[in-house]
Design a protein around this motif. Sequence first.
Motif, PDB file in Angstrom:
ATOM      1  N   GLY A  96      -4.319  -8.349  -4.968  1.00 45.64           N
ATOM      2  CA  GLY A  96      -5.280  -7.394  -5.508  1.00 45.64           C
ATOM      3  C   GLY A  96      -4.653  -6.110  -5.257  1.00 45.64           C
ATOM      4  N   ALA A  97      -5.586  -5.139  -5.669  1.00 46.02           N
ATOM      5  CA  ALA A  97      -5.004  -3.694  -6.063  1.00 46.02           C
ATOM      6  C   ALA A  97      -4.770  -3.249  -4.406  1.00 46.02           C
ATOM      7  CB  ALA A  97      -6.159  -2.855  -6.602  1.00 46.02           C
ATOM      8  N   THR A  98      -5.459  -3.291  -3.562  1.00 42.44           N
ATOM      9  CA  THR A  98      -4.919  -2.884  -2.063  1.00 42.44           C
ATOM     10  C   THR A  98      -4.588  -3.824  -1.129  1.00 42.44           C
ATOM     11  OG1 THR A  98      -7.421  -2.992  -1.571  1.00 42.44           O
ATOM     12  CG2 THR A  98      -6.858  -1.130  -2.398  1.00 42.44           C
ATOM     13  N   GLY A  99      -4.275  -5.159  -1.687  1.00 40.85           N
ATOM     14  CA  GLY A  99      -3.996  -6.019  -0.653  1.00 40.85           C
ATOM     15  C   GLY A  99      -2.629  -5.744  -0.060  1.00 40.85           C
ATOM     16  N   ARG A 100      -2.200  -6.552   1.068  1.00 39.78           N
ATOM     17  CA  ARG A 100      -1.138  -6.432   1.782  1.00 39.78           C
ATOM     18  C   ARG A 100       0.366  -6.501   1.011  1.00 39.78           C
ATOM     19  NH1 ARG A 100       0.467  -5.573   6.748  1.00 39.78           N
ATOM     20  NH2 ARG A 100       2.886  -6.032   7.253  1.00 39.78           N
ATOM     21  N   SER A 101       0.035  -7.519  -0.166  1.00 38.30           N
ATOM     22  CA  SER A 101       1.362  -7.735  -0.969  1.00 38.30           C
ATOM     23  C   SER A 101       1.829  -6.273  -1.841  1.00 38.30           C
ATOM     24  CB  SER A 101       1.002  -8.704  -1.888  1.00 38.30           C
ATOM     25  OG  SER A 101       2.196  -9.160  -2.900  1.00 38.30           O
ATOM     26  N   VAL A 102       0.616  -5.771  -2.296  1.00 38.63           N
ATOM     27  CA  VAL A 102       0.733  -4.441  -2.988  1.00 38.63           C
ATOM     28  C   VAL A 102       1.562  -3.408  -2.193  1.00 38.63           C
ATOM     29  CG1 VAL A 102      -0.327  -2.580  -4.284  1.00 38.63           C
ATOM     30  CG2 VAL A 102      -0.856  -5.066  -4.724  1.00 38.63           C
ATOM     31  N   ARG A 103       0.838  -3.276  -0.869  1.00 39.35           N
ATOM     32  CA  ARG A 103       1.241  -2.273   0.002  1.00 39.35           C
ATOM     33  C   ARG A 103       2.730  -2.513   0.366  1.00 39.35           C
ATOM     34  NH1 ARG A 103      -2.994   0.825   2.163  1.00 39.35           N
ATOM     35  NH2 ARG A 103      -5.221   0.074   1.414  1.00 39.35           N
ATOM     36  N   THR A 104       3.021  -3.699   0.484  1.00 41.62           N
ATOM     37  CA  THR A 104       4.445  -4.275   0.892  1.00 41.62           C
ATOM     38  C   THR A 104       5.552  -3.770   0.002  1.00 41.62           C
ATOM     39  OG1 THR A 104       3.909  -6.022   2.234  1.00 41.62           O
ATOM     40  CG2 THR A 104       6.088  -6.227   1.303  1.00 41.62           C
ATOM     41  N   GLU A 105       5.292  -3.938  -1.508  1.00 39.98           N
ATOM     42  CA  GLU A 105       6.064  -3.663  -2.648  1.00 39.98           C
ATOM     43  C   GLU A 105       5.930  -1.928  -2.729  1.00 39.98           C
ATOM     44  OE1 GLU A 105       7.978  -5.463  -4.219  1.00 39.98           O
ATOM     45  OE2 GLU A 105       7.170  -7.544  -3.068  1.00 39.98           O
ATOM     46  N   LEU A 106       5.074  -1.400  -2.405  1.00 34.74           N
ATOM     47  CA  LEU A 106       4.879  -0.050  -2.669  1.00 34.74           C
ATOM     48  C   LEU A 106       5.715   0.547  -1.702  1.00 34.74           C
ATOM     49  CD1 LEU A 106       1.199   0.664  -3.779  1.00 34.74           C
ATOM     50  CD2 LEU A 106       3.305   0.808  -5.251  1.00 34.74           C
ATOM     51  N   GLN A 107       5.877   0.339  -0.426  1.00 33.86           N
ATOM     52  CA  GLN A 107       6.770   0.639   0.611  1.00 33.86           C
ATOM     53  C   GLN A 107       8.091   0.544   0.382  1.00 33.86           C
ATOM     54  OE1 GLN A 107       6.751  -1.072   4.633  1.00 33.86           O
ATOM     55  NE2 GLN A 107       6.134   0.838   5.395  1.00 33.86           N
ATOM     56  N   ALA A 108       8.610  -0.602  -0.344  1.00 38.86           N
ATOM     57  CA  ALA A 108       9.862  -1.041  -0.638  1.00 38.86           C
ATOM     58  C   ALA A 108      10.104   0.066  -1.625  1.00 38.86           C
ATOM     59  CB  ALA A 108       9.953  -2.246  -1.199  1.00 38.86           C
ATOM     60  N   ASP A 109       9.296   0.306  -2.618  1.00 35.36           N
ATOM     61  CA  ASP A 109       9.567   1.451  -3.595  1.00 35.36           C
ATOM     62  C   ASP A 109       9.995   2.894  -3.002  1.00 35.36           C
ATOM     63  OD1 ASP A 109       9.271  -0.002  -6.080  1.00 35.36           O
ATOM     64  OD2 ASP A 109       7.297   0.297  -6.232  1.00 35.36           O
ATOM     65  N   CYS A 110       8.881   3.079  -2.027  1.00 37.05           N
ATOM     66  CA  CYS A 110       9.080   4.501  -1.096  1.00 37.05           C
ATOM     67  C   CYS A 110      10.369   4.493  -0.542  1.00 37.05           C
ATOM     68  CB  CYS A 110       7.811   4.636  -0.488  1.00 37.05           C
ATOM     69  SG  CYS A 110       7.900   6.433   0.487  1.00 37.05           S
ATOM     70  N   TYR A 111      10.866   3.176   0.098  1.00 34.47           N
ATOM     71  CA  TYR A 111      12.187   3.295   0.933  1.00 34.47           C
ATOM     72  C   TYR A 111      13.258   3.316  -0.238  1.00 34.47           C
ATOM     73  CZ  TYR A 111      10.214   1.509   5.149  1.00 34.47           C
ATOM     74  OH  TYR A 111       9.439   1.488   6.269  1.00 34.47           O
ATOM     75  N   ALA A 112      13.260   2.655  -1.546  1.00 34.45           N
ATOM     76  CA  ALA A 112      14.157   3.018  -2.611  1.00 34.45           C
ATOM     77  C   ALA A 112      14.275   4.790  -2.812  1.00 34.45           C
ATOM     78  CB  ALA A 112      14.003   2.299  -3.793  1.00 34.45           C
ATOM     79  N   GLY A 113      13.123   5.554  -2.760  1.00 31.62           N
ATOM     80  CA  GLY A 113      12.976   6.624  -2.803  1.00 31.62           C
ATOM     81  C   GLY A 113      13.633   7.554  -1.824  1.00 31.62           C
ATOM     82  N   VAL A 114      13.431   6.999  -0.624  1.00 27.93           N
ATOM     83  CA  VAL A 114      14.229   7.618   0.487  1.00 27.93           C
ATOM     84  C   VAL A 114      15.718   7.575   0.600  1.00 27.93           C
ATOM     85  CG1 VAL A 114      14.482   7.419   3.055  1.00 27.93           C
ATOM     86  CG2 VAL A 114      12.027   7.352   1.995  1.00 27.93           C
ATOM     87  N   TRP A 115      16.054   6.328   0.165  1.00 35.63           N
ATOM     88  CA  TRP A 115      17.451   5.955  -0.175  1.00 35.63           C
ATOM     89  C   TRP A 115      18.041   7.103  -0.840  1.00 35.63           C
ATOM     90  CZ3 TRP A 115      19.984   4.436  -4.469  1.00 35.63           C
ATOM     91  CH2 TRP A 115      21.422   4.572  -4.490  1.00 35.63           C
TER      92      TRP A 115
END
Length: 193
Positions: A96-115
């Motif tokens: 779902g739109a605010t579920g843990r799975s989405v939050r996990t994927e968005l954090q990985a996107d953010c980490y890609a940006g940090v790199w």
Amino acid sequence: IQKFWGTQIQNYEKAETVIFSDAISTGCGGASSATGPFYCPVDKNVYLDLSFFQELQDRFGAQDAPFARAYVLAHEYGHHVQDLLGDLQEGGGQTGATGRSVRTELQADCYAGVWAHNAATTGFLQPLTDDQIAAADAAAKAVGDDHIQQQTQGGVDPDSFTHGTSEQRVRWFTTGYTSGDPRDCDTFNAPSL
């Protein structure tokens, strides 16, 4: 990617990148090209079928550019970082739109940006051009749940989201890229995604 994360995480353990074609057996079970790139926490490997990049372009309309590929790989290594930090957990049905799975994927996107931010400031990459950022954004948009569902099902079902919308994926990559600080990637406690 791993050299950077090795400077950020004490006792960083390297993950292997396993390139495969068609199908492979992993610590997380069997996978096929249809799975797309993924990280397996059981064997701590990143798996990549290179045909994914062609599919990203042909099926989902993303530009096949070198930095778009780097974004995809950095995202998967973001999951490795989550695993090492204890943040990678089973979704437990929390789609779902605010579920843990989405939050996990968005954090990985953010980490890609940090790199990406740090790779540019340390000289590993030349400073990214607007076109390179646009290519990464296009790849992030192409793998948004809303875009994929619209392309494959003709409609969008936010209750079944597992990765976040195209807009969210671009926004969290941009958050990481703008700040360069992994602490700005706490999607699990973000009031809004």
